[in-house]
Design a protein around this motif. Structure first.
Motif, PDB file in Angstrom:
ATOM      1  N   ARG A   4      -8.089   3.957   7.111  1.00 32.64           N
ATOM      2  CA  ARG A   4      -7.058   4.062   6.218  1.00 32.64           C
ATOM      3  C   ARG A   4      -5.883   4.711   6.450  1.00 32.64           C
ATOM      4  NH1 ARG A   4      -8.272   5.153   0.544  1.00 32.64           N
ATOM      5  NH2 ARG A   4      -6.953   6.984  -0.331  1.00 32.64           N
ATOM      6  N   VAL A   7      -3.763   2.135   8.068  1.00 30.12           N
ATOM      7  CA  VAL A   7      -2.956   1.604   6.645  1.00 30.12           C
ATOM      8  C   VAL A   7      -1.918   2.457   5.994  1.00 30.12           C
ATOM      9  CG1 VAL A   7      -2.973   0.831   3.808  1.00 30.12           C
ATOM     10  CG2 VAL A   7      -4.057  -0.063   6.533  1.00 30.12           C
ATOM     11  N   ARG A  11       3.885   1.374   6.500  1.00 22.63           N
ATOM     12  CA  ARG A  11       4.797   1.356   5.644  1.00 22.63           C
ATOM     13  C   ARG A  11       5.594   0.684   6.618  1.00 22.63           C
ATOM     14  NH1 ARG A  11       1.256   2.457   3.176  1.00 22.63           N
ATOM     15  NH2 ARG A  11       2.440   1.037   2.227  1.00 22.63           N
ATOM     16  N   SER A  12       6.458  -0.215   5.002  1.00 27.13           N
ATOM     17  CA  SER A  12       7.271  -1.032   4.951  1.00 27.13           C
ATOM     18  C   SER A  12       8.573  -0.140   5.451  1.00 27.13           C
ATOM     19  CB  SER A  12       7.825  -1.824   4.019  1.00 27.13           C
ATOM     20  OG  SER A  12       7.004  -3.083   3.583  1.00 27.13           O
ATOM     21  N   GLY A 103      -0.596 -13.522   6.077  1.00 24.29           N
ATOM     22  CA  GLY A 103      -0.736 -12.801   5.735  1.00 24.29           C
ATOM     23  C   GLY A 103      -1.279 -12.082   7.011  1.00 24.29           C
ATOM     24  N   ILE A 104      -2.899 -12.568   6.592  1.00 23.57           N
ATOM     25  CA  ILE A 104      -4.203 -11.493   7.906  1.00 23.57           C
ATOM     26  C   ILE A 104      -2.888 -11.850   9.661  1.00 23.57           C
ATOM     27  CG2 ILE A 104      -6.111 -12.614   9.535  1.00 23.57           C
ATOM     28  CD1 ILE A 104      -6.200 -13.974   7.180  1.00 23.57           C
ATOM     29  N   GLN A 107      -0.378  -8.906   8.814  1.00 22.12           N
ATOM     30  CA  GLN A 107      -1.624  -7.670   8.690  1.00 22.12           C
ATOM     31  C   GLN A 107      -1.629  -6.632  10.220  1.00 22.12           C
ATOM     32  OE1 GLN A 107      -0.975  -5.285   6.565  1.00 22.12           O
ATOM     33  NE2 GLN A 107      -2.588  -4.094   6.251  1.00 22.12           N
ATOM     34  N   LEU A 158       4.452   6.695  -0.347  1.00 20.35           N
ATOM     35  CA  LEU A 158       3.808   6.541  -1.934  1.00 20.35           C
ATOM     36  C   LEU A 158       3.892   7.642  -3.265  1.00 20.35           C
ATOM     37  CD1 LEU A 158       0.792   4.630   0.016  1.00 20.35           C
ATOM     38  CD2 LEU A 158       3.797   3.811  -0.836  1.00 20.35           C
ATOM     39  N   LYS A 181       3.264   2.882  -6.207  1.00 22.24           N
ATOM     40  CA  LYS A 181       1.900   2.199  -6.185  1.00 22.24           C
ATOM     41  C   LYS A 181       1.245   1.702  -6.421  1.00 22.24           C
ATOM     42  CE  LYS A 181       1.902   0.196  -1.933  1.00 22.24           C
ATOM     43  NZ  LYS A 181       2.458  -1.310  -1.452  1.00 22.24           N
ATOM     44  N   ILE A 187      -5.919  -2.618 -10.572  1.00 27.66           N
ATOM     45  CA  ILE A 187      -5.660  -3.157 -10.532  1.00 27.66           C
ATOM     46  C   ILE A 187      -8.041  -3.795 -10.189  1.00 27.66           C
ATOM     47  CG2 ILE A 187      -3.622  -3.011  -8.566  1.00 27.66           C
ATOM     48  CD1 ILE A 187      -5.345  -2.129  -6.086  1.00 27.66           C
TER      49      ILE A 187
ATOM     50  N   LEU B  33      -7.411  -0.047   0.516  1.00 25.76           N
ATOM     51  CA  LEU B  33      -6.871  -0.432   1.855  1.00 25.76           C
ATOM     52  C   LEU B  33      -6.404  -1.420   1.566  1.00 25.76           C
ATOM     53  CD1 LEU B  33      -9.594  -0.005   3.869  1.00 25.76           C
ATOM     54  CD2 LEU B  33      -8.544   1.997   3.394  1.00 25.76           C
ATOM     55  N   ARG B  35      -5.380  -1.649  -2.156  1.00 24.08           N
ATOM     56  CA  ARG B  35      -3.490  -1.125  -2.858  1.00 24.08           C
ATOM     57  C   ARG B  35      -2.611  -0.641  -1.925  1.00 24.08           C
ATOM     58  NH1 ARG B  35      -2.651   3.111  -5.226  1.00 24.08           N
ATOM     59  NH2 ARG B  35      -4.193   4.557  -4.179  1.00 24.08           N
ATOM     60  N   LEU B  36      -2.708  -0.160  -0.889  1.00 22.97           N
ATOM     61  CA  LEU B  36      -1.983   0.695   0.458  1.00 22.97           C
ATOM     62  C   LEU B  36      -1.262  -0.020   1.523  1.00 22.97           C
ATOM     63  CD1 LEU B  36      -4.209   3.915   0.945  1.00 22.97           C
ATOM     64  CD2 LEU B  36      -2.092   3.666  -1.174  1.00 22.97           C
ATOM     65  N   SER B  37      -1.553  -1.203   1.076  1.00 25.30           N
ATOM     66  CA  SER B  37      -1.206  -2.493   2.361  1.00 25.30           C
ATOM     67  C   SER B  37       0.202  -2.243   1.289  1.00 25.30           C
ATOM     68  CB  SER B  37      -1.522  -3.226   2.758  1.00 25.30           C
ATOM     69  OG  SER B  37      -2.888  -2.320   3.654  1.00 25.30           O
ATOM     70  N   SER B  38       1.071  -3.421   2.635  1.00 25.86           N
ATOM     71  CA  SER B  38       2.445  -4.012   1.554  1.00 25.86           C
ATOM     72  C   SER B  38       2.458  -5.185   0.983  1.00 25.86           C
ATOM     73  CB  SER B  38       2.817  -4.564   2.872  1.00 25.86           C
ATOM     74  OG  SER B  38       2.780  -5.281   3.271  1.00 25.86           O
ATOM     75  N   SER B  39       3.316  -5.023   0.374  1.00 29.30           N
ATOM     76  CA  SER B  39       3.110  -6.611  -1.336  1.00 29.30           C
ATOM     77  C   SER B  39       4.227  -7.217  -1.078  1.00 29.30           C
ATOM     78  CB  SER B  39       2.813  -5.355  -2.695  1.00 29.30           C
ATOM     79  OG  SER B  39       2.641  -6.582  -3.744  1.00 29.30           O
ATOM     80  N   ILE B 104      -2.772 -10.827   3.705  1.00 29.71           N
ATOM     81  CA  ILE B 104      -2.316  -9.275   3.682  1.00 29.71           C
ATOM     82  C   ILE B 104      -3.952  -7.983   3.192  1.00 29.71           C
ATOM     83  CG2 ILE B 104      -1.677  -6.746   3.788  1.00 29.71           C
ATOM     84  CD1 ILE B 104       1.257  -8.283   3.126  1.00 29.71           C
TER      85      ILE B 104
END
Lengths: 197, 197
Positions: A4, A7, A11-12, A103-104, A107, A158, A181, A187, B33, B35-39, B104
């Protein structure tokens, strides 16, 4: 560091200490994390082009679309650009689809970067024909995405989505980057009409 | 645990201690986790359906295609099935494409599971129409993948790809599951003809 924490740290980032030199071993170790991650039907159709040299970095930089929501900003200026890149390619000689392997992989790569005190950003907005020509990428390798890597030079926070539901990220006067977010509750999908078997 | 240790621990598991009860908080924390990842473009178009109840688990189980390369094996028998599932949905009211967000998200989720001593498997081979009908999933939510979760009851070992290049996983007489992985050198792409600018 817990997953956690990692993660959250991941960030980007779009501004970097460009003077930080990325040893080629770093992206190589990060790609190894992607290699050891799962792959659809275990086909492992992804290939990775690593760039850590300024001349090649500049070629890649020139093909990237930066931060679509920041209309006033064309991307990082000289001195704040990434120290390297990983170009993620799909080998069409191996499979018909990459599934969601990219994506996998991305990440795993960026979590590994975060653990090393580095950061980056995934790019899908790429002038792919230009990148292909500039780097001499063969036709059977589809360009899926580019991952920028470097030592982050910006703060990313965030924040909850506002009542207007706007997901656009923004910067304040101090250059802090805010990313709205969605809430966890928003979600989670609750089935409405499960049919009886 | 380092990210490398976590990535190595995070194998695709297909047999579980089904008697292990998954508290709903666990998939909820794992989705957090994601949710807090990039999108992509920060659109956050994914929704998650959580299942931890035996009756709903059974409905989901019935729609999954297990281990395509193990022709003699139809999937785990009673007592070895997953304790829960996360169905990853793409909300078409939010975006035109999920980009590679589901990869991701699934990786964040399964790394989080590995950290908790759990494991799982991503499924793309799903009878999606049946799953949609069985769970009452609305039409605007595209089923992207299913993540099974549970307490793993099998050993999975990575091995190098053989000289024949076969990527199919296999089991030995003791039920140990072997997954051939390409070598790092074989997935690094060296540009052959970079054009001069």
């Amino acid at each position: 560091m817990s997953i956690r924490e990692l993660v959250l740290k991941n960030r980007s980032y779009r501004r970097f200490y460009e003077e930080y030199r990325l040893d080629r071993d770093v992206p190589l170790e990060l790609v190894d994390l992607a290699r050891l991650s799962s792959s659809g039907a275990n086909l492992q159709s992804l290939k990775y082009l690593l760039s850590t040299e300024p001349e090649q970095n500049a070629r890649i930089f020139d093909t990237l679309g930066w931060a679509g929501y920041l209309k006033e900003w064309d991307g990082p200026g000289e001195g704040e650009r990434p120290s390297g890149y990983i170009v993620v390619l799909f080998d069409q000689n191996i499979a018909k689809t990459p599934f969601w392997d990219h994506g996998i992989a991305a990440q795993s790569i960026l979590l590994g970067a975060a653990e090393r005190g580095l950061g980056g950003c995934m790019f899908g907005n790429i002038r792919k024909d230009d990148l292909r020509a500039s780097l001499g990428i063969e036709d059977h390798l589809e360009i899926l995405l580019v991952i920028a890597l470097g030592k982050p030079k910006e703060e990313v926070r965030l924040v909850p989505l506002g009542p207007d539901g706007d997901v656009k990220y923004y910067r304040d006067a101090d250059g802090i980057h805010y990313v709205p977010k969605r809430a966890l509750n928003d979600i989670i999908h609750e089935p409405h009409h499960p049919k009886e078997a």
